[in-house]
Design an enzyme around this catalytic site. Sequence first.
Site, PDB file in Angstrom:
ATOM      1  N   CYS A  65       0.836  -1.207   0.000  1.00  0.00           N
ATOM      2  CA  CYS A  65       0.000   0.000   0.000  1.00  0.00           C
ATOM      3  C   CYS A  65       0.874   1.263   0.000  1.00  0.00           C
ATOM      4  CB  CYS A  65      -0.908  -0.007   1.228  1.00  0.00           C
ATOM      5  SG  CYS A  65      -2.044   1.385   1.255  1.00  0.00           S
ATOM      6  N   CYS A  69       0.743   4.579   6.929  1.00  0.00           N
ATOM      7  CA  CYS A  69       0.139   4.387   8.263  1.00  0.00           C
ATOM      8  C   CYS A  69       1.119   3.601   9.153  1.00  0.00           C
ATOM      9  CB  CYS A  69      -1.171   3.632   8.137  1.00  0.00           C
ATOM     10  SG  CYS A  69      -2.242   4.306   6.840  1.00  0.00           S
ATOM     11  N   CYS A  72       0.482  -0.081  10.265  1.00  0.00           N
ATOM     12  CA  CYS A  72      -0.044  -1.091   9.333  1.00  0.00           C
ATOM     13  C   CYS A  72       1.024  -1.969   8.687  1.00  0.00           C
ATOM     14  CB  CYS A  72      -0.854  -0.403   8.243  1.00  0.00           C
ATOM     15  SG  CYS A  72      -1.675  -1.612   7.164  1.00  0.00           S
ATOM     16  N   CYS A 109     -16.684  -8.973   5.486  1.00  0.00           N
ATOM     17  CA  CYS A 109     -16.008  -7.691   5.257  1.00  0.00           C
ATOM     18  C   CYS A 109     -14.745  -7.907   4.424  1.00  0.00           C
ATOM     19  CB  CYS A 109     -15.642  -7.091   6.610  1.00  0.00           C
ATOM     20  SG  CYS A 109     -14.811  -5.519   6.451  1.00  0.00           S
ATOM     21  N   CYS A 140     -19.657  -5.860   3.617  1.00  0.00           N
ATOM     22  CA  CYS A 140     -18.894  -4.724   4.129  1.00  0.00           C
ATOM     23  C   CYS A 140     -17.596  -4.647   3.330  1.00  0.00           C
ATOM     24  CB  CYS A 140     -18.590  -4.917   5.611  1.00  0.00           C
ATOM     25  SG  CYS A 140     -17.571  -3.589   6.285  1.00  0.00           S
ATOM     26  N   CYS A 200     -19.166   2.190   8.985  1.00  0.00           N
ATOM     27  CA  CYS A 200     -18.416   1.487  10.030  1.00  0.00           C
ATOM     28  C   CYS A 200     -17.151   2.309  10.245  1.00  0.00           C
ATOM     29  CB  CYS A 200     -18.083   0.073   9.548  1.00  0.00           C
ATOM     30  SG  CYS A 200     -16.938  -0.808  10.622  1.00  0.00           S
ATOM     31  N   ARG A 272     -17.619  -2.612  18.203  1.00  0.00           N
ATOM     32  CA  ARG A 272     -16.896  -3.873  17.940  1.00  0.00           C
ATOM     33  C   ARG A 272     -15.578  -3.939  18.686  1.00  0.00           C
ATOM     34  NH1 ARG A 272     -16.616  -4.063  12.367  1.00  0.00           N
ATOM     35  NH2 ARG A 272     -18.734  -4.833  12.472  1.00  0.00           N
TER      36      ARG A 272
HETATM   37  N1  SAM Z   1      -6.630   0.618   3.180  1.00  0.00           N
HETATM   38  C1  SAM Z   1      -7.901   0.831   3.737  1.00  0.00           C
HETATM   39  C2  SAM Z   1      -7.922   1.884   4.805  1.00  0.00           C
HETATM   40  O1  SAM Z   1      -6.895   2.192   5.363  1.00  0.00           O
HETATM   41  O2  SAM Z   1      -9.004   2.396   5.081  1.00  0.00           O
HETATM   42  C3  SAM Z   1      -8.541  -0.423   4.290  1.00  0.00           C
HETATM   43  C4  SAM Z   1      -7.715  -1.432   5.047  1.00  0.00           C
HETATM   44  S1  SAM Z   1      -6.994  -0.877   6.582  1.00  0.00           S
HETATM   45  C5  SAM Z   1      -5.940  -2.246   6.968  1.00  0.00           C
HETATM   46  C6  SAM Z   1      -8.335  -0.961   7.737  1.00  0.00           C
HETATM   47  C7  SAM Z   1      -8.076  -0.588   9.152  1.00  0.00           C
HETATM   48  O3  SAM Z   1      -7.373  -1.609   9.817  1.00  0.00           O
HETATM   49  C8  SAM Z   1      -7.255   0.646   9.448  1.00  0.00           C
HETATM   50  O4  SAM Z   1      -7.968   1.822   9.314  1.00  0.00           O
HETATM   51  C9  SAM Z   1      -6.850   0.429  10.893  1.00  0.00           C
HETATM   52  O5  SAM Z   1      -7.790   1.008  11.750  1.00  0.00           O
HETATM   53  C10 SAM Z   1      -6.876  -1.100  11.035  1.00  0.00           C
HETATM   54  N2  SAM Z   1      -5.537  -1.629  11.286  1.00  0.00           N
HETATM   55  C11 SAM Z   1      -4.537  -1.775  10.387  1.00  0.00           C
HETATM   56  N3  SAM Z   1      -3.428  -2.260  10.973  1.00  0.00           N
HETATM   57  C12 SAM Z   1      -3.724  -2.425  12.278  1.00  0.00           C
HETATM   58  C13 SAM Z   1      -2.994  -2.883  13.406  1.00  0.00           C
HETATM   59  N4  SAM Z   1      -1.716  -3.252  13.307  1.00  0.00           N
HETATM   60  N5  SAM Z   1      -3.612  -2.941  14.603  1.00  0.00           N
HETATM   61  C14 SAM Z   1      -4.904  -2.552  14.724  1.00  0.00           C
HETATM   62  N6  SAM Z   1      -5.651  -2.105  13.686  1.00  0.00           N
HETATM   63  C15 SAM Z   1      -5.063  -2.036  12.486  1.00  0.00           C
HETATM   64  C1  DTB Z   2     -11.146  -2.553  11.529  1.00  0.00           C
HETATM   65  O1  DTB Z   2     -11.437  -1.556  12.216  1.00  0.00           O
HETATM   66  N1  DTB Z   2     -10.303  -3.506  11.896  1.00  0.00           N
HETATM   67  C2  DTB Z   2     -10.139  -4.501  10.853  1.00  0.00           C
HETATM   68  C3  DTB Z   2     -11.172  -4.039   9.789  1.00  0.00           C
HETATM   69  N2  DTB Z   2     -11.646  -2.800  10.324  1.00  0.00           N
HETATM   70  C4  DTB Z   2     -10.806  -3.942   8.386  1.00  0.00           C
HETATM   71  C5  DTB Z   2      -8.737  -4.640  10.371  1.00  0.00           C
HETATM   72  C6  DTB Z   2      -7.745  -4.956  11.458  1.00  0.00           C
HETATM   73  C7  DTB Z   2      -6.431  -5.186  10.809  1.00  0.00           C
HETATM   74  C8  DTB Z   2      -5.385  -5.651  11.783  1.00  0.00           C
HETATM   75  C9  DTB Z   2      -4.066  -5.846  11.141  1.00  0.00           C
HETATM   76  C10 DTB Z   2      -4.043  -6.893  10.063  1.00  0.00           C
HETATM   77  O2  DTB Z   2      -4.589  -8.014  10.253  1.00  0.00           O
HETATM   78  O3  DTB Z   2      -3.427  -6.660   9.015  1.00  0.00           O
HETATM   79 FE1  SF4 Z   3      -2.806   1.155   3.387  1.00  0.00          FE
HETATM   80 FE2  SF4 Z   3      -2.708  -0.083   5.722  1.00  0.00          FE
HETATM   81 FE3  SF4 Z   3      -2.972   2.540   5.651  1.00  0.00          FE
HETATM   82 FE4  SF4 Z   3      -5.038   0.961   4.837  1.00  0.00          FE
HETATM   83  S1  SF4 Z   3      -4.189   1.128   6.894  1.00  0.00           S
HETATM   84  S2  SF4 Z   3      -4.245   2.795   3.830  1.00  0.00           S
HETATM   85  S3  SF4 Z   3      -3.867  -0.757   3.946  1.00  0.00           S
HETATM   86  S4  SF4 Z   3      -1.189   1.370   4.918  1.00  0.00           S
END
Ligand code: SAM
Ligand code: DTB
Ligand code: SF4
Length: 335
Positions: A65, A69, A72, A109, A140, A200, A272
């Site tokens: 990506c 973030c 992530c 989702c 979702c 959500c 949630r």
């Molecule tokens: N790329 C899209 C976005 O950022 O909206 C969708 C996927 S992103 C992985 C969805 C959500 O996962 C993020 O907004 C964040 O809140 C959550 N997330 C990602 N990595 C995480 C982590 N290591 N621990 C907890 N939540 C995480």
């Molecule tokens: C949300 O708030 N938590 C989920 C879902 N929406 C998409 C994602 C959590 C991702 C945790 C890190 C991972 O598994 O990559």
């Molecule tokens: Fe990309 Fe992860 Fe950020 Fe979603 S949370 S925009 S997948 S870097």
Amino acid sequence: MTVKHMTSSSPTQALRHDWTRDEVEALLALPFPELIFRAQLAHRQYFDPTKVQISTLLSIKTGGCPEDCAYCPQSAHHDRDKEIEKLLPLEKVIADAKRAKEAGAGRFCMGAAWRAPKDRDLDPVCRMVEEVKALGLETCLTVGMLTPDQSKRLKDAGLDYYNHNLDTSEDFYGKIISTRTYQDRLDTLANVRDAGINVCCGGIIGMGEDVSDRASLLMTLANLPTHPESVPINLLVRVEGTPLADEEAVDPVTFARVIATARIIMPASHVRLAAGRENMSESDHALCFLAGANSIFWGERLLTTPNPKENSDRQLLNLLGMTPMMEKSEALAAS
Ligand code: SAM
Ligand code: DTB
Ligand code: SF4
């Protein structure tokens, strides 16, 4: 024997959209028994507290990506030697959705590691939404920023919910993400809402934010023109190779305080208990349900990180005498 849950004796309060940060911070700081009592009263005004909404996640496009973030594992900015996967084929998505339905999920989702989908990316994604919906599951999606037109296309395909998190306070946001702004997030949330899709939206606890950042996030969520129908509260999953890998752990009571406060200020929403359950004990889970959480992700993977196995979640719900909320109508009067 069927036990009818006790409802709150006070009449249902009107939903508020004018919370101040001080008010929310004061809730977060209440003596714990008082906070939990208030959260339970709020919970019972809108929901059966023995029911849990069940969602299953599938990463339909993993890794690489362009966003940075800090939390992530899928960001291309972090030094992680991970494979990047292309968009999954439709058949694989349908097979996973069928499996999730058989395992008891009510909502499926689908998440993609995109900053924002290109218009041409949306064609296959709309097909996925149509096919998952046809299985009788709620749909979702979380695929990054959306334009008004893209939101309408997804609504027409049958999308029920769009997940787009604010993640933290506006003030702290710049310390976590530099490639987009808080306003970008709010704009997508408005586009999704205007298209008639349920929202959500939640955040992550444990990224080094302070209590006023937590209050500010919750205040922003509750002061949106309509409360998000689902509010995921994620406990940071500290993934090696990400800049937040060594953040200090958040204690379970502090985390439960955030859930209880979300429950009080957004009483009709599904709150949630999202990421971070893998390392929680049964009693940590129980604390979160007592605080008003009424939704979880079900299945052994979130997007890329582990989640408890279905069997251990079944055991947990049995232990607590709680059952899956299969029907939307089981939410007593959700807005
Ligand atoms: N790329 C899209 C976005 O950022 O909206 C969708 C996927 S992103 C992985 C969805 C959500 O996962 C993020 O907004 C964040 O809140 C959550 N997330 C990602 N990595 C995480 C982590 N290591 N621990 C907890 N939540 C995480
Ligand atoms: C949300 O708030 N938590 C989920 C879902 N929406 C998409 C994602 C959590 C991702 C945790 C890190 C991972 O598994 O990559
Ligand atoms: Fe990309 Fe992860 Fe950020 Fe979603 S949370 S925009 S997948 S870097």
